[in-house]
Motif scaffolding. Sequence first.
Motif, PDB file in Angstrom:
ATOM      1  N   GLY A   1       0.782  -1.232   0.000  1.00 25.72           N
ATOM      2  CA  GLY A   1       0.000   0.000   0.000  1.00 25.72           C
ATOM      3  C   GLY A   1       0.814   1.281   0.000  1.00 25.72           C
ATOM      4  O   GLY A   1       0.311   2.330   0.387  1.00 25.72           O
ATOM      5  N   PHE A   2       2.067   1.207  -0.447  1.00 27.01           N
ATOM      6  CA  PHE A   2       2.893   2.407  -0.550  1.00 27.01           C
ATOM      7  C   PHE A   2       2.690   3.067  -1.907  1.00 27.01           C
ATOM      8  O   PHE A   2       2.596   2.387  -2.926  1.00 27.01           O
ATOM      9  N   SER A   3       2.668   4.382  -1.935  1.00 34.00           N
ATOM     10  CA  SER A   3       2.598   5.119  -3.195  1.00 34.00           C
ATOM     11  C   SER A   3       4.026   5.387  -3.676  1.00 34.00           C
ATOM     12  O   SER A   3       4.996   5.202  -2.935  1.00 34.00           O
ATOM     13  N   GLU A   4       4.137   5.851  -4.902  1.00 36.11           N
ATOM     14  CA  GLU A   4       5.459   6.211  -5.437  1.00 36.11           C
ATOM     15  C   GLU A   4       6.070   7.340  -4.617  1.00 36.11           C
ATOM     16  O   GLU A   4       7.267   7.332  -4.331  1.00 36.11           O
ATOM     17  N   SER A   5       5.250   8.315  -4.222  1.00 31.27           N
ATOM     18  CA  SER A   5       5.789   9.417  -3.407  1.00 31.27           C
ATOM     19  C   SER A   5       6.214   8.919  -2.027  1.00 31.27           C
ATOM     20  O   SER A   5       7.182   9.432  -1.457  1.00 31.27           O
TER      21      SER A   5
END
Length: 89
Positions: free
Chosen positions: A38-42
């Motif tokens: 659930g990590f975003s690129e940012s």
Amino acid sequence: SENSRRQVLASVYSFVKPIQTANPSLIHISNEMKEELGFSESDVQSKEFLDFVTGNTVIQDSKPFAMCYGGHQFGHWAGQLGDGRAINL
């Protein structure tokens, strides 16, 4: 010496405090695991993420630990092979 082998007796793990690194950099990240967790690129490009995955920042209430291990080498029991340097954050 700070980089010497550590014998871990009568234990499978020990709680440790990671030693901070002076100038860490992110070399690679698994996009599949990034999405699964659930990590975003940012998120993964942030200093906070870098500090977490390098152990420079320990998440509140977590207890980093290092495990020793043993095994067979060349068909014989070799006893303790690891000294617990790899830290589970």
